[in-house]
Design an enzyme around this catalytic site. Structure first.
Site, PDB file in Angstrom:
ATOM      1  CE  LYS A   1      47.163  -7.072  50.820  1.00  0.00           C
ATOM      2  NZ  LYS A   1      45.860  -7.315  50.146  1.00  0.00           N
TER       3      LYS A   1
ATOM      4  CB  SER B   1      43.303  -7.063  52.939  1.00  0.00           C
ATOM      5  OG  SER B   1      43.703  -7.495  51.658  1.00  0.00           O
TER       6      SER B   1
ATOM      7  CB  SER C   1      41.968  -6.735  49.282  1.00  0.00           C
ATOM      8  OG  SER C   1      41.267  -7.456  50.252  1.00  0.00           O
TER       9      SER C   1
END
Lengths: 470, 65
Positions: free
Chosen positions: A86, A161, A185
């Site tokens: 990420k 997310s 997330s």
């Protein structure tokens, strides 16, 4: 047949399978890396899961791994495995954007601890993945990078997310990924993309070098296509880190040791009353699939115990209050000086934190103590909690209503507030062929228990074997 | 009991916080700010005088780095 289609078989191996193949010399780290890069090149134009692809670095790491294999210098089960991160994990010499214009060209000069640990384990870094801007709000429709799409249906959001991590794994672009989880997330995109994601106990994995959203709620953790793979990734990144003030100095067990022990007589708590029916309640398709998953757990020998869900329901209010207050505090200077660099969604939602008083924040932290005690008290009666990961299937981009998420229960927030380990495992599909996730949460530092339940469920069902048509 | 925020309240607080927000910005913010206040009111109702905030300062924390 195109080479991309042929590479499907290689790209959709689990880490455990790929690792075994590498040891047997069925293929090399270079083969795995080239297969992933080729697939990303061919298909990521539809998904936008990557922000930065580090192809040359990946190829160099793959060649090095190949040489190490050849000379008998094996580094363990992640050696030679292509992964992705990420884009809020700091990577030395590699752009780390947080999917935001604020950090569009930022190149950190050090690595996050989890990144270093994965590198030491011999993984190959394919690149940095898209996300919700600064891990908050929703899909970033006006950021400098396009919003990530759901591989199961491009019209739908992948959840966030850690949206790029979920999409890239479901699309067969990498074998493992790291996400971060402040309110769900890791688990939400795992559920929406039909993969497995584990939010470890707060303090289990170092947050050092992970751009913060909310210091007291942020968790770093693994995402993969199988429960066993999550265990392997967690093994590599878990452990005390003096550089992280919240790091827990506790022993790290062998996370694979319990996987196959089954769940006979395990007590599974379902905090349904006073939570599942909050406001609009759980979407009918999600609840149907979840109830079927409970039946599977029962058939595996688990005992289902209904619990009072009220403290879990209130937990979201404390989580959100703490989150926006801490997030605004972190970004305050940027809001004062260059607010228009934020995308519209994150700009508006994070600003709510500017209007909370110190007393409001401390009220939420005091409520956190109370709710933590109330929620954990249930462990006298049950061994784990089971809830849907998300209250509804992934929305379409077009029909997305940011306010609706406040009108349905949040099944992920309570486990950030309490810091409990929680895993999402695929548990079925809606009639529209969108994945649904089952979430299992366990007592603090009992990731092994959560992994065992998820593994037992996974092995008894076919959901993890389905692949999106891309 | 605290009164509910108005646009004017937000404007004053935004100025004090060094934030340059347009009327449109403030309008869009208001529902979220009100919801946040309502959430805190619910939380206030579940705490007792003896409940301390989660996260306690440890004097030894400085030794960790």
């Amino acid at each position: 047949m195109s080479t991309v289609v042929k590479s499907n078989d290689l790209c959709y191996l689990t880490i455990a399978e790929a690792s075994a193949g590498l040891r047997r010399k069925d293929y090399s780290p270079v083969d795995l890396t080239e297969a992933c890069l080729e697939r990303i090149e061919a298909l990521d134009g539809k998904l936008h899961s990557f922000i930065t692809i580090t192809a040359e670095r990946a190829r160099a790491q793959a060649r090095q791994a190949e040489q190490e294999f050849a000379s008998g210098k094996g580094r363990g089960p992640l050696h030679g495995i292509p992964i992705a991160l990420k884009d809020l994990y700091m990577t030395k010499g590699i752009r780390t954007t947080c999917h935001s214009a604020v950090l569009e060209k930022w190149v950190p000069d050090y690595d996050a601890t989890a990144v270093l640990k994965l590198e030491e384990a011999g993984t190959i870094l394919l690149g940095k993945l898209g996300m919700h801007e600064f891990a908050f709000g929703g899909p970033s429709v006006d950021a400098p990078f396009p919003a990530v799409r759901n591989p199961w249906n491009l019209a739908h959001i992948p959840g966030g997310s850690s949206s790029g991590s979920g999409a890239a794994l479901a699309a067969g672009f990498c074998y493992g990924a790291l996400g971060s989880d402040t309110g769900g997330s890791i688990r939400t995109p795992s559920a929406h993309c039909g993969i497995v994601g584990l939010k470890p106990t707060y303090g289990r994995v170092s947050r050092y070098g992970v751009v913060p959203l909310s210091w007291s709620l942020d968790h770093a953790g693994p995402m993969a296509r199988s429960v066993e793979d999550c265990a392997l990734l967690l093994q590599a990144i878990a452990g005390y880190d003096a550089k992280d003030a919240a790091s827990a100095n506790v022993p790290v067990p062998d996370f694979q040791a319990e996987l196959r022990e089954g769940i006979k007589s395990l007590r599974v708590g379902v905090p349904r009353a006073g939570w599942f029916n909050e406001n609009l309640g759980v979407h009918a398709a999600t609840e149907t699939v979840f109830n079927q998953a409970l039946e599977v757990l029962k058939n595996l020998g688990a005992l289902i115990v209904e619990l009072d869900g009220k403290p879990f329901s209130i937990a979201r209010k404390a989580n959100q209050t703490i989150l926006v207050a801490e997030a605004y505090a972190y970004h305050e200077k940027t809001y004062q000086e260059t607010p228009m660099k934020f995308g519209s969604t994150v700009r508006r939602r994070m600003l709510e934190g500017a209007f909370l008083s110190a007393a409001d924040y401390l009220t939420a932290q005091r409520a956190r103590s109370v709710l933590n005690e109330q929620i954990r008290a249930n462990f006298a009666r049950v061994d784990v909690f089971a809830v849907p990961t998300a209250p509804r299937p992934p929305d379409t981009f077009e029909g997305m209503d940011p306010n609706e998420q406040n009108l349905r229960p949040s099944f992920t927030n309570p486990f950030n507030l309490t810091g409990l380990p929680a895993i999402s495992v695929p548990c079925g599909f809606t009639p529209d062929n969108l994945p649904v996730g089952l979430q299992i949460a366990a007592p603090p530092f009992e990731e092994s228990t959560a992994l065992r339940v998820a593994y037992s469920y996974e092995q008894a069902t076919p959901w993890h074997e389905r692949r999106p048509a891309l | 009991m605290a009164k509910e925020f108005t646009i004017e309240d937000l404007r004053v607080l935004a100025d004090l916080a060094g934030l340059n927000l347009s009327d449109d910005d403030l309008q869009r913010l208001l529902p979220g700010v009100k919801r946040a206040q309502q959430q805190v009111a619910v939380l206030r109702a579940i705490i007792a005088p003896g409940d301390e905030p989660a996260g306690v300062f440890m004097a030894s924390d400085g030794d960790r780095k």
